[in-house]
Design a protein around this motif. Structure first.
Motif, short mmCIF file in Angstrom:
data_model
loop_
_atom_site.label_atom_id
_atom_site.label_comp_id
_atom_site.label_asym_id
_atom_site.label_seq_id
_atom_site.Cartn_x
_atom_site.Cartn_y
_atom_site.Cartn_z
N PHE A 69 0.81 -1.22 0.00
CA PHE A 69 0.00 0.00 0.00
C PHE A 69 0.85 1.27 0.00
N HIS A 70 2.14 1.14 0.28
CA HIS A 70 3.01 2.31 0.33
C HIS A 70 3.13 2.95 -1.06
N GLY A 71 2.92 4.23 -1.10
CA GLY A 71 3.12 4.99 -2.34
C GLY A 71 2.01 4.90 -3.36
N ILE A 72 0.82 4.39 -2.99
CA ILE A 72 -0.26 4.33 -3.97
C ILE A 72 -0.72 5.75 -4.30
N LYS A 73 -1.16 5.96 -5.53
CA LYS A 73 -1.48 7.30 -6.02
C LYS A 73 -2.97 7.62 -5.92
N MET A 74 -3.60 7.19 -4.84
CA MET A 74 -5.04 7.43 -4.67
C MET A 74 -5.38 7.31 -3.19
N PRO A 75 -6.55 7.81 -2.77
CA PRO A 75 -6.95 7.61 -1.37
C PRO A 75 -7.05 6.13 -1.03
N ILE A 76 -6.75 5.78 0.21
CA ILE A 76 -6.77 4.38 0.63
C ILE A 76 -8.16 3.78 0.49
N LEU A 77 -9.21 4.60 0.62
CA LEU A 77 -10.58 4.10 0.48
C LEU A 77 -10.83 3.56 -0.93
N LYS A 78 -10.31 4.24 -1.94
CA LYS A 78 -10.47 3.77 -3.31
C LYS A 78 -9.70 2.47 -3.52
N ALA A 79 -8.54 2.36 -2.90
CA ALA A 79 -7.77 1.12 -3.01
C ALA A 79 -8.53 -0.05 -2.39
N PHE A 80 -9.19 0.19 -1.25
CA PHE A 80 -9.99 -0.86 -0.61
C PHE A 80 -11.15 -1.26 -1.51
N HIS A 81 -11.80 -0.27 -2.13
CA HIS A 81 -12.92 -0.58 -3.03
C HIS A 81 -12.43 -1.40 -4.22
N MET A 82 -11.24 -1.12 -4.71
CA MET A 82 -10.70 -1.90 -5.82
C MET A 82 -10.46 -3.34 -5.39
N VAL A 83 -9.86 -3.54 -4.23
CA VAL A 83 -9.60 -4.89 -3.75
C VAL A 83 -10.91 -5.64 -3.57
N PHE A 84 -11.91 -4.97 -3.02
CA PHE A 84 -13.21 -5.62 -2.80
C PHE A 84 -13.84 -6.04 -4.13
N ARG A 85 -13.84 -5.18 -5.11
CA ARG A 85 -14.45 -5.52 -6.40
C ARG A 85 -13.69 -6.64 -7.10
N LEU A 86 -12.39 -6.64 -6.98
CA LEU A 86 -11.59 -7.68 -7.62
C LEU A 86 -11.78 -9.04 -6.96
N THR A 87 -12.11 -9.06 -5.67
CA THR A 87 -12.26 -10.32 -4.96
C THR A 87 -13.71 -10.76 -4.83
N ALA A 88 -14.65 -9.81 -4.80
CA ALA A 88 -16.06 -10.17 -4.61
C ALA A 88 -16.68 -10.72 -5.89
N LYS A 89 -16.26 -10.20 -7.03
CA LYS A 89 -16.80 -10.68 -8.30
C LYS A 89 -16.14 -12.01 -8.66
N LYS A 90 -16.94 -12.98 -9.01
CA LYS A 90 -16.45 -14.33 -9.26
C LYS A 90 -15.39 -14.37 -10.34
N LYS A 91 -15.55 -13.56 -11.39
CA LYS A 91 -14.61 -13.59 -12.51
C LYS A 91 -13.71 -12.37 -12.55
N GLY A 92 -13.75 -11.53 -11.50
CA GLY A 92 -12.92 -10.34 -11.51
C GLY A 92 -13.49 -9.26 -12.40
#
Length: 290
Positions: A69-92
């Motif tokens: 997570f160090h040095g990401i170019k966006m708010p941490i909340l958006k990063a969490f939403h990305m991880v959630f969408r990538l893992t919650a959707k069966k096919k990504g």
């Protein structure tokens, strides 16, 4: 620990950047603290609530320091939403769709997804066991080249566990350079346990390997009927690559095989994937964009 694939529950749990940092605090320093510079185990509050300052050397460390997570170019909340969408959707998700939903550019979504794919890579000791079927395939669009030519396509090694009841167990995929026996031998050693019983088709490279590897059994494919589950997984991977991501360059095929393998092998524990990926992101060193 957050578990589940419900978007409403996720939004309730992670509504602000502070919610995300507090979640990371529990993962990194929930049980104990240790300074990354001097090893001291005592600390006090740093410059903000998600920093800890070492009592001995006064090093002020962020909760994201020395993590992906160090040095990401966006708010941490958006990063969490990305991880959630990538893992919650069966096919990504494709990075175009991911960027649109989270509100970032496609390139930003692609760069962060590469970080997630990097932590999805399996451990070297995590190999297939029991009865294992092995084959190879070509990845790419239409080509006028005949046979198993890798001139315009990419070679891929595929192996699946076959359970006693006939169902498919875990899966292993690996991008390889060619279909030569030496290349396939190293792919087998990387992905399949030495104690596994391996079944392959009558491709000449496997016939050569069977002379030096006693656990390989040759079986004529009968147009795919002899290893039905294996060929089904090859088709499903190709359909996933075309349907979800539309295209993939040779340079990054290894990343998409890692992602698909991770999703498939953890298909029965989808509700834990978000937390698992976040923990992996916190326990690996930074992956700079460059």
């Amino acid at each position: 620990m957050f578990k589940g694939i419900n978007a409403i529950e996720f939004s309730k749990r992670f509504n602000t950047n502070e919610d995300c940092y507090n979640y990371l605090l529990k993962i990194k320093w929930g049980k104990d603290y240790q300074c990354s510079r001097c090893g001291c185990k005592e600390s006090y509050k740093g410059r903000t609530y998600y920093y800890r300052r070492c009592r001995d050397c006064s090093y002020d460390a962020s909760v994201t320091a020395n993590t992906v997570f160090h040095g990401i170019k966006m708010p941490i909340l958006k990063a969490f939403h990305m991880v959630f969408r990538l893992t919650a959707k069966k096919k990504g998700m494709s990075t175009i769709e991911l960027g649109t939903e989270v509100g970032v550019q496609q390139k930003t979504a692609w760069l962060f997804k590469r970080k997630v794919q990097a932590v999805m890579k399996k451990d070297k000791d995590d190999k297939l066991n029991g009865d294992v079927e092995v084959d190879e395939s070509l990845i790419g669009g239409y080509s006028s080249a005949k046979g198993r030519s890798t001139e315009t396509k990419d070679a891929m090694f595929v192996a699946v566990e076959i359970l006693p009841d006939g169902r498919t167990g875990n899966l292993a995929l690996q991008h390889i350079e060619s279909f030569k026996s030496d290349e396939l031998k190293y792919a087998i050693k990387d992905n399949v346990s030495e104690t596994a019983q391996i079944k392959t088709d009558a491709f000449h490279s496997y016939k050569k390997l069977s002379k030096e590897m006693s656990n390989i059994t040759i079986s004529y494919s009968a147009k795919g009927g002899a290893m039905e589950q294996l060929h089904k997984q090859i088709m499903q991977f190709k359909n996933w690559l075309r349907g979800t991501h539309h295209q993939c360059s040779s340079e990054y095929l290894f990343a998409y095989t890692d992602e698909y393998e991770y999703r498939f092998n953890k298909r029965n524990v989808r509700k834990w994937l978000f937390n698992d990926v976040v923990v992996r992101l916190m326990n690996q060193i930074p992956h700079p964009y460059n």
